[in-house]
Design a protein around this motif. Sequence first.
Motif, short mmCIF file in Angstrom:
data_model
loop_
_atom_site.label_atom_id
_atom_site.label_comp_id
_atom_site.label_asym_id
_atom_site.label_seq_id
_atom_site.Cartn_x
_atom_site.Cartn_y
_atom_site.Cartn_z
N SER A 267 -0.77 -13.76 -32.24
CA SER A 267 -1.57 -13.39 -31.07
C SER A 267 -1.77 -14.64 -30.21
O SER A 267 -2.02 -15.73 -30.72
CB SER A 267 -2.93 -12.82 -31.49
OG SER A 267 -3.66 -13.76 -32.24
N THR A 268 -1.60 -14.47 -28.91
CA THR A 268 -1.78 -15.59 -27.98
C THR A 268 -2.79 -15.19 -26.92
O THR A 268 -2.90 -14.02 -26.55
CB THR A 268 -0.46 -15.97 -27.29
OG1 THR A 268 0.10 -14.80 -26.67
CG2 THR A 268 0.53 -16.53 -28.28
N SER A 269 -3.52 -16.16 -26.43
CA SER A 269 -4.46 -15.92 -25.33
C SER A 269 -4.37 -17.09 -24.37
O SER A 269 -4.14 -18.23 -24.77
CB SER A 269 -5.89 -15.76 -25.86
OG SER A 269 -6.32 -16.95 -26.50
N PHE A 270 -4.53 -16.79 -23.07
CA PHE A 270 -4.44 -17.80 -22.03
C PHE A 270 -5.65 -17.67 -21.11
O PHE A 270 -6.22 -16.59 -20.94
CB PHE A 270 -3.16 -17.62 -21.20
CG PHE A 270 -1.90 -17.79 -21.97
CD1 PHE A 270 -1.31 -19.04 -22.13
CD2 PHE A 270 -1.27 -16.69 -22.55
CE1 PHE A 270 -0.14 -19.19 -22.84
CE2 PHE A 270 -0.08 -16.83 -23.26
CZ PHE A 270 0.49 -18.10 -23.40
N ASP A 271 -6.02 -18.78 -20.50
CA ASP A 271 -7.12 -18.79 -19.54
C ASP A 271 -6.68 -18.11 -18.25
O ASP A 271 -5.57 -18.30 -17.78
CB ASP A 271 -7.53 -20.24 -19.25
CG ASP A 271 -8.67 -20.32 -18.26
OD1 ASP A 271 -9.78 -19.97 -18.63
OD2 ASP A 271 -8.41 -20.72 -17.10
N ASP A 272 -7.56 -17.28 -17.65
CA ASP A 272 -7.21 -16.57 -16.43
C ASP A 272 -8.03 -17.04 -15.23
O ASP A 272 -8.18 -16.33 -14.23
CB ASP A 272 -7.40 -15.06 -16.60
CG ASP A 272 -8.85 -14.69 -16.89
OD1 ASP A 272 -9.68 -15.61 -17.04
OD2 ASP A 272 -9.14 -13.48 -16.96
N SER A 273 -8.56 -18.27 -15.29
CA SER A 273 -9.44 -18.75 -14.23
C SER A 273 -8.69 -19.11 -12.95
O SER A 273 -9.30 -19.46 -11.95
CB SER A 273 -10.22 -19.98 -14.70
OG SER A 273 -9.35 -21.03 -15.08
N VAL A 274 -7.34 -19.04 -12.99
CA VAL A 274 -6.57 -19.31 -11.78
C VAL A 274 -6.98 -18.37 -10.66
O VAL A 274 -7.05 -18.74 -9.50
CB VAL A 274 -5.06 -19.17 -12.06
CG1 VAL A 274 -4.26 -19.33 -10.77
CG2 VAL A 274 -4.62 -20.20 -13.08
N ILE A 275 -7.24 -17.12 -11.02
CA ILE A 275 -7.59 -16.15 -9.99
C ILE A 275 -9.00 -15.59 -10.18
O ILE A 275 -9.58 -15.02 -9.28
CB ILE A 275 -6.58 -14.98 -9.99
CG1 ILE A 275 -6.73 -14.15 -8.72
CG2 ILE A 275 -6.72 -14.11 -11.22
CD1 ILE A 275 -5.63 -13.15 -8.51
N THR A 276 -9.59 -15.77 -11.37
CA THR A 276 -10.89 -15.18 -11.67
C THR A 276 -11.99 -16.23 -11.54
O THR A 276 -11.88 -17.31 -12.09
CB THR A 276 -10.90 -14.61 -13.11
OG1 THR A 276 -9.84 -13.66 -13.23
CG2 THR A 276 -12.22 -13.92 -13.40
N ASP A 277 -13.04 -15.89 -10.81
CA ASP A 277 -14.24 -16.72 -10.74
C ASP A 277 -15.08 -16.37 -11.95
O ASP A 277 -15.77 -15.33 -11.98
CB ASP A 277 -14.98 -16.44 -9.44
CG ASP A 277 -16.18 -17.38 -9.25
OD1 ASP A 277 -16.69 -17.89 -10.26
OD2 ASP A 277 -16.58 -17.58 -8.10
#
Length: 470
Positions: free
Chosen positions: A404-414
């Motif tokens: 299972s992998t997870s990545f940060d999505d703060s590029v577009i999400t505040d």
Amino acid sequence: MFERLVAWIKEVWNKMINRTELKNVAGVDPTLSAEMISALQLWTAIYENKAPWLSEDVKSLNLAAAISSEVARLVTLEMHLEVSGGLRAEYLQSQLSPLLSKIREVVESGAARGGLMLKPYVSEGTIQIDTIPAGNFYPVRYDSSGGISAVIFLDQKTVGAWHYTRVEYHDLADVYTIRNKSFRSRTKETLGNEVPLSFVEEWADILPEATLQGVRVPLFGYFRYPAANNIDSSSPLGVSCFARSVQQIEEADRQWSRLLWEFKAGEMALYVDVSAFDQDRDGKPILPSRRLFRTLRGMEGPNIGEEGFFKEWAPTLREESLLAGLDAILKRVEFNCGLAYGTLSDPQSVEKTATEIKISRQRSYATVTDTQKALDSALRQLAGAMDVLASIYSLSPAGVYEISTSFDDSVITDKDALLIQDRQTVTMGAMPKYQFLMRNYGLSEAAARDWITEAQSEGKTQELFGDQGV
């Protein structure tokens, strides 16, 4: 400029082990075209700050490395990979840890060159992982989806005055075949004569040929940068993250150099008659500061003569127009590379309407998420290859595993705004508390429910969320 680039490409070709040599020694024909090889070498040179247009007059902004580094940073920000399922899973997790600890560097190198190979091998009872950049491996055969099923790897080492090259060929067919040959030459640009693998200490234990029954996956993982190959559409290889901006990177370097020259040429100076200074033994004037003072002999004329022995030089600088031109070029680089405006250019010059910000962020988001998917695929391929090696060499008990992998999505999400919004949703009773914790803190469902249970036992959840249930 074109003639200079052609000369540079010819020089590159003369310094490379050519395709014909590889075909003769491996018995197979690599599918790498001349155009693709030239592009790979150009991207590498630009990334390493050795672009063919750089000179005493043209300085580098190091944009290629900055773009590659920023893509890698956004892709791997808060990245987590977990292998679960038992003893085999624990073993694979431990063997992947060294690679994961430097994953940002790996992604940067792969993004700069269009891709790289992750090739595991067994050494002293552990699985090590080679990261092989594009240009050091040559695809031979691939399927309709672009998956590489036969490939040549090159490994070079220098021992004294000799250059050794190991040619390793993998062929995923009915029977997985691996062949190794070693060559020795006085120059890196040729293979030279074949010699035993034992001539290089690190290669002494490598078998010249091995066949593996029942292996149905490639013993490597290929990270391909997710951009269409417009250099050679028939190639399975990817293109550099800055491939579409090579011309603009050159223009930016030249504009940057103009700006540097503007500041240098516009430095304040005093032009002083030579008679105003003492002289050394050779009759040359002794200047208090060579940067500030300039000398002239016989300063005469209606302007200078009336003012005496010196005249100031303080021209008006054109830095604003030059900076505006550079910023416009950088915005084009950002657009071509799929990055949001303000990543390289001046953020203060970027339009600030909500729609423009969203569109700009979405450009980076698409680039980053596509690259994350490519990285996830490569790591899963790598884990599959490591699982095969662990079984062949009996390195850990057999068993199933899950990745299972997870990545940060703060590029577009505040994230701050999302946290407030989700908290209000929980308060309204439209979202369970455990979902809130999973979305905002990256917890599994079980861990989130445990948090809530423990907090409830301490009487703290009502204060945070009101009287909503789990």
